[in-house]
Write an enzyme that holds these catalytic residues in place. Structure first.
Site, PDB file in Angstrom:
ATOM      1  N   ASP A 132      17.343 131.878  10.759  1.00  0.00           N
ATOM      2  CA  ASP A 132      18.068 132.508   9.648  1.00  0.00           C
ATOM      3  C   ASP A 132      19.159 133.442  10.182  1.00  0.00           C
ATOM      4  OD1 ASP A 132      16.350 134.467  10.569  1.00  0.00           O
ATOM      5  OD2 ASP A 132      15.594 135.049   8.593  1.00  0.00           O
ATOM      6  N   SER A 133      19.252 133.567  11.522  1.00  0.00           N
ATOM      7  CA  SER A 133      20.399 134.237  12.132  1.00  0.00           C
ATOM      8  C   SER A 133      21.696 133.494  11.796  1.00  0.00           C
ATOM      9  CB  SER A 133      20.225 134.329  13.648  1.00  0.00           C
ATOM     10  OG  SER A 133      19.965 133.049  14.195  1.00  0.00           O
ATOM     11  N   ASP A 179      13.228 128.673  10.314  1.00  0.00           N
ATOM     12  CA  ASP A 179      12.793 129.933   9.706  1.00  0.00           C
ATOM     13  C   ASP A 179      12.638 129.780   8.198  1.00  0.00           C
ATOM     14  OD1 ASP A 179      12.618 131.846  11.768  1.00  0.00           O
ATOM     15  OD2 ASP A 179      14.757 132.363  11.649  1.00  0.00           O
ATOM     16  N   GLU A 235       8.216 135.318   9.439  1.00  0.00           N
ATOM     17  CA  GLU A 235       8.133 136.711   9.866  1.00  0.00           C
ATOM     18  C   GLU A 235       6.999 137.391   9.102  1.00  0.00           C
ATOM     19  OE1 GLU A 235      11.826 138.849   9.547  1.00  0.00           O
ATOM     20  OE2 GLU A 235      12.946 137.319  10.645  1.00  0.00           O
ATOM     21  N   GLU A 291       9.645 139.512  19.181  1.00  0.00           N
ATOM     22  CA  GLU A 291      11.033 139.960  19.325  1.00  0.00           C
ATOM     23  C   GLU A 291      11.064 141.460  19.580  1.00  0.00           C
ATOM     24  OE1 GLU A 291      13.757 138.538  16.353  1.00  0.00           O
ATOM     25  OE2 GLU A 291      15.328 139.944  16.939  1.00  0.00           O
TER      26      GLU A 291
HETATM   27  N1  LIG Z   1      23.609 137.018  16.945  1.00  0.00           N
HETATM   28  C1  LIG Z   1      22.373 137.439  16.683  1.00  0.00           C
HETATM   29  N2  LIG Z   1      21.509 137.584  17.676  1.00  0.00           N
HETATM   30  C2  LIG Z   1      20.267 138.035  17.438  1.00  0.00           C
HETATM   31  O1  LIG Z   1      19.457 138.160  18.402  1.00  0.00           O
HETATM   32  C3  LIG Z   1      19.906 138.312  16.095  1.00  0.00           C
HETATM   33  C4  LIG Z   1      20.866 138.124  15.074  1.00  0.00           C
HETATM   34  N3  LIG Z   1      22.076 137.681  15.394  1.00  0.00           N
HETATM   35  N4  LIG Z   1      20.594 138.380  13.796  1.00  0.00           N
HETATM   36  C5  LIG Z   1      19.255 138.677  13.399  1.00  0.00           C
HETATM   37  C6  LIG Z   1      18.582 139.432  14.424  1.00  0.00           C
HETATM   38  C7  LIG Z   1      19.098 140.847  14.662  1.00  0.00           C
HETATM   39  N5  LIG Z   1      18.763 141.037  16.042  1.00  0.00           N
HETATM   40  C8  LIG Z   1      18.986 142.156  16.807  1.00  0.00           C
HETATM   41  C9  LIG Z   1      20.174 142.811  16.777  1.00  0.00           C
HETATM   42  C10 LIG Z   1      20.394 143.902  17.583  1.00  0.00           C
HETATM   43  C11 LIG Z   1      19.413 144.382  18.392  1.00  0.00           C
HETATM   44  C12 LIG Z   1      19.688 145.568  19.235  1.00  0.00           C
HETATM   45  O2  LIG Z   1      20.796 145.998  19.366  1.00  0.00           O
HETATM   46  N6  LIG Z   1      18.672 146.127  19.866  1.00  0.00           N
HETATM   47  C13 LIG Z   1      18.832 147.219  20.792  1.00  0.00           C
HETATM   48  C14 LIG Z   1      17.495 147.876  21.018  1.00  0.00           C
HETATM   49  C15 LIG Z   1      17.267 149.010  20.101  1.00  0.00           C
HETATM   50  C16 LIG Z   1      16.146 149.849  20.605  1.00  0.00           C
HETATM   51  O3  LIG Z   1      16.188 150.253  21.781  1.00  0.00           O
HETATM   52  O4  LIG Z   1      15.218 150.093  19.830  1.00  0.00           O
HETATM   53  C17 LIG Z   1      19.292 146.715  22.146  1.00  0.00           C
HETATM   54  O5  LIG Z   1      19.750 147.521  22.941  1.00  0.00           O
HETATM   55  O6  LIG Z   1      19.167 145.520  22.376  1.00  0.00           O
HETATM   56  C18 LIG Z   1      18.187 143.725  18.411  1.00  0.00           C
HETATM   57  C19 LIG Z   1      17.986 142.607  17.621  1.00  0.00           C
HETATM   58  C20 LIG Z   1      18.138 139.862  16.564  1.00  0.00           C
HETATM   59  N7  LIG Z   1      18.644 138.800  15.748  1.00  0.00           N
HETATM   60  C1  LIG Z   2      16.337 135.454  17.011  1.00  0.00           C
HETATM   61  C2  LIG Z   2      15.414 134.354  16.567  1.00  0.00           C
HETATM   62  C3  LIG Z   2      14.018 134.563  17.065  1.00  0.00           C
HETATM   63  C4  LIG Z   2      15.471 134.127  15.086  1.00  0.00           C
HETATM   64  O1  LIG Z   2      14.536 134.349  14.343  1.00  0.00           O
HETATM   65  C5  LIG Z   2      16.731 133.630  14.506  1.00  0.00           C
HETATM   66  O2  LIG Z   2      17.617 133.178  15.246  1.00  0.00           O
HETATM   67  O3  LIG Z   2      16.846 133.664  13.276  1.00  0.00           O
HETATM   68 MG   LIG Z   3      15.112 134.450  12.322  1.00  0.00          MG
END
Ligand SMILES: Nc1nc(=O)c2c([nH]1)NC[C@@H]1CN(c3ccc(C(=O)N[C@@H](CCC(=O)O)C(=O)O)cc3)CN21
Ligand SMILES: CC(C)C(=O)C(=O)O
Ligand SMILES: [Mg+2]
EC number: 2.1.2.11
Length: 267
Positions: free
Chosen positions: A44-45, A87, A117, A184
């Protein structure tokens, strides 16, 4: 070569790491399967990467079915077809009845396994799907459909009580019939505990190198995200084309080179 199945992935646990990559269309699905990616995730991303939203919440079951059908057509043309995981999107499985109807639509579009999820609240639906022959992957940790409740995309399971609860949820979900677990953004140590605690394959993203498999969003690993998360690595480097970037990802997951320490989180 015969198509990848739940059984082949189960047999790989503790033997060989496998790779999963998102795919939303026929062209990239075939490229990824031909590069050796075992699981194509119709994630669903696609709400972010295809539709331009800033979360996954606007995505519908009809969107997921449409992209699943496209991926299934490309995958059928691959040398060795991958397993297609789709998803169930935001609020499409809040009750067992609604979950079954959503499941029917995406399975009939060509999915082989669904990803949901949620934690132990999913158990009645997973039991029902399992009885009806529908495989399920339970997605724990950072579940992006709950971004508003979390107050952002943050690492989950850093507190001891939350970590212990996640281990218990994973065990309960596997016992209810979940065929795979996806983690995740959890600390590496917690991902390792869960991988050891369940007999089904555990897939990680931002969960360290200790899980049985890895997943990335395709656009992220092709360097198309201007603000990549910490767990992302760009594989479209060193003069590679897209097919070679996919193959490099598969090879680095197999060898344990990806993810490196810099891609993980500590407790
Ligand atoms: N392009 C894309 N990639 C993804 O992995 C993703 C999506 N979209 N959309 C839905 C979710 C959103 N996601 C994300 C987006 C950002 C972070 C992020 O910036 N995390 C921080 C950590 C934050 C913390 O330390 O608590 C990082 O530094 O990675 C994590 C998951 C994963 N999924
Ligand atoms: C980041 C992965 C695990 C996902 O759920 C997605 O791409 O939607
Ligand atoms: Mg997803």
């Amino acid at each position: 070569m015969s198509a990848i199945s739940i059984r082949s992935l189960q047999a790989m646990k503790q033997q060989e790491k496998f790779s999963m990559l998102t795919a939303y269309d026929a062209t990239f699905a075939q490229q990824a399967a031909d590069a050796g990616v075992e699981v194509l995730l119709v994630g669903d991303s696609l709400g972010n990467m295809i539709q331009g939203h800033d979360s996954t919440l606007p995505v519908t079951v009809a969107d997921m079915a449409y992209h699943t059908a496209n991926v299934a057509r490309g995958n059928r043309r691959a040398q060795r077809p991958a397993l297609i995981m789709t998803d169930l999107p935001f609020m499409s499985h809040g009750t067992v009845e609604q979950g079954l109807e959503s499941a029917r639509l995406v399975m009939q579009a060509g999915a082989h396994i669904l990803k949901l999820e949620g934690d132990s609240w999913l158990i009645p639906l997973i039991e029902s799907l399992s009885r009806q022959g529908v495989p399920v992957c339970a997605h724990l940790g950072l579940t992006p459909q709950s971004v508003n409740k979390f107050g952002g995309y943050r690492v989950q399971g850093r507190e001891q009580d939350k970590a212990d609860a996640m281990v218990e949820h994973a065990i309960a979900l596997a016992n209810a019939g979940a065929d795979m677990i996806l983690l995740e953004c959890v600390p590496n140590e917690l991902a390792n505990r869960i991988t050891a605690a369940v007999s089904v394959p555990v897939v990680g993203i931002g969960a360290g190198a200790g899980t049985d498999a890895q997943v990335l969003v395709m656009h992220d690993m092709l360097g198309l995200n201007p603000r990549p998360a910490k767990f992302v690595k760009n594989f479209l480097t060193d003069g590679r084309n897209i097919q070679q970037a996919f193959a490099a990802y598969v090879a680095e997951v197999k060898s344990g080179q990806f993810p490196a320490a810099e891609h993980g989180f500590s407790a």
